[in-house]
Design an enzyme around this catalytic site. Sequence first.
Site, PDB file in Angstrom:
ATOM      1  N   PRO A   2       2.138   3.660  -5.737  1.00 22.20           N
ATOM      2  CA  PRO A   2       1.467   3.960  -4.475  1.00 22.20           C
ATOM      3  C   PRO A   2       0.395   5.027  -4.672  1.00 22.20           C
ATOM      4  O   PRO A   2       0.649   6.070  -5.243  1.00 22.20           O
ATOM      5  CB  PRO A   2       2.601   4.471  -3.588  1.00 22.20           C
ATOM      6  CG  PRO A   2       3.852   3.926  -4.195  1.00 22.20           C
ATOM      7  CD  PRO A   2       3.587   3.876  -5.669  1.00 22.20           C
ATOM      8  N   GLU A   3      -0.802   4.727  -4.206  1.00 22.45           N
ATOM      9  CA  GLU A   3      -1.893   5.682  -4.289  1.00 22.45           C
ATOM     10  C   GLU A   3      -2.356   6.003  -2.876  1.00 22.45           C
ATOM     11  O   GLU A   3      -1.731   5.591  -1.897  1.00 22.45           O
ATOM     12  CB  GLU A   3      -3.003   5.121  -5.177  1.00 22.45           C
ATOM     13  CG  GLU A   3      -2.495   4.827  -6.591  1.00 22.45           C
ATOM     14  CD  GLU A   3      -3.576   4.355  -7.554  1.00 22.45           C
ATOM     15  OE1 GLU A   3      -4.765   4.659  -7.324  1.00 22.45           O
ATOM     16  OE2 GLU A   3      -3.222   3.686  -8.546  1.00 22.45           O
ATOM     17  N   LYS A  60      -0.984  11.788  -2.482  1.00 22.07           N
ATOM     18  CA  LYS A  60       0.044  10.744  -2.426  1.00 22.07           C
ATOM     19  C   LYS A  60       1.326  11.241  -1.766  1.00 22.07           C
ATOM     20  O   LYS A  60       2.384  10.642  -1.923  1.00 22.07           O
ATOM     21  CB  LYS A  60       0.346  10.263  -3.852  1.00 22.07           C
ATOM     22  CG  LYS A  60      -0.877   9.826  -4.635  1.00 22.07           C
ATOM     23  CD  LYS A  60      -0.500   9.529  -6.084  1.00 22.07           C
ATOM     24  CE  LYS A  60      -1.727   9.392  -6.956  1.00 22.07           C
ATOM     25  NZ  LYS A  60      -1.384   9.186  -8.378  1.00 22.07           N
TER      26      LYS A  60
END
Length: 415
Positions: A2-3, A60
Amino acid sequence: MPELPEVEAARRAIEENCLGKKIKRAIIANDSKVIEGVSSLDFESALLGKTIVSAHRKGKNLWLHLDSPPFPSFQFGMAGAIYIKGVAVTKYKRSAVKDNDEWPSKYSKFFVELDDGLELSFTDKRRFARVRLLKDPTSVPPISELGPDALFEPMTINEFTDSLSKKKIGIKALLLDQSYISGIGNWIADEVLYQARIHPLQICSSLSKENCATLHNCIKEVIQYAVEVDADCNRFPCDWLFHFRWGKKSGKIKGKKIDFINAGGRTSAYVPDLQKLSGTVATKAAGKPRKQASKKKGGDEAEDNVDDEDGVGDEPTNEEEESTKITKPKKGGNPRGRGKKPPMKRKAKESDDDDDDDDDDSGGNNDVSSEEDDEDPTEKGRKVKTNTSNKQAKTVKTSKRAVSSQDGKKPKRAK
């Protein structure tokens, strides 16, 4: 992994569906690796009866602001994801929600039910995420150590150009440094460098003002677009490197070969024909491999391929050493200088390793490959020793047969 776009999609989903609602039930996983610094029971009791006031994100990391502290914060790690039952939070890679999925997931680490029946869960299949309960998430690590957010706090072009001129490391390594800019991960870094036509290992201080301006614009456009489509990768432009960089370590984009190297400690996709090292950095990086290539067969074309794949390390003080690490030996060549080709079993094993899928999140299969490489010489030594013993045994048997044969014959009488 996940970015920024995926975490921002989660924040917006919470903002649109959960604000002003009270937590009436909470289930926190008994997993001390993910749930950090507090027991599951204490975490649950701290949430019950609280109202979700707002949702915040930096880089993030995401946290929920309740009507009173402490507040839950989420560091997404490699596979963390926010799910809201009945709501499509994001369709990015591994985070799409299916109607027939188990709910809450067995990988759920944080689950709450709100007073209107809505249910929210944070899951982490790989257990690299961190969920914390903090009085002020912004005042303690990791959030307190983050650089400006790539979406909410972008640098100006002048600030960006000036900062790059002072950095003596590879550009990919710098983009991944969350204390420099927060929110950029592996695929975004590869994407913006591809679009800016900059080699991942190019030293920051060697970039021209035009390069810096182009890169600054690409970062802005890629992140804004990905956020606008809620990190739905199916809606990313079809000419993005994103669509071609996954899976096996091969592929092409617009007829150009995609190659993979290690940059900033991560497996990095780039297009050698378009992203070339420049200046003295390129000369130093290409120097040593050229000497090696000249000793091998394959002609100018083979040498050009090596040059395209080579680069310098993330640290400029060790450029030549790093360029040697990322140089791939050409087929038929023998980097160890031994005359004989390796046995067929060895070739088959290397082929299997090369076919392994590269995971951006884990930084590739470098560790696995190195372990196997370490084992092979030993195994090879055993085979050689065994083969030598067998040959010696056969020699002894042959000698005995020869002696036996000679003993069986009667000697001729002298005339």
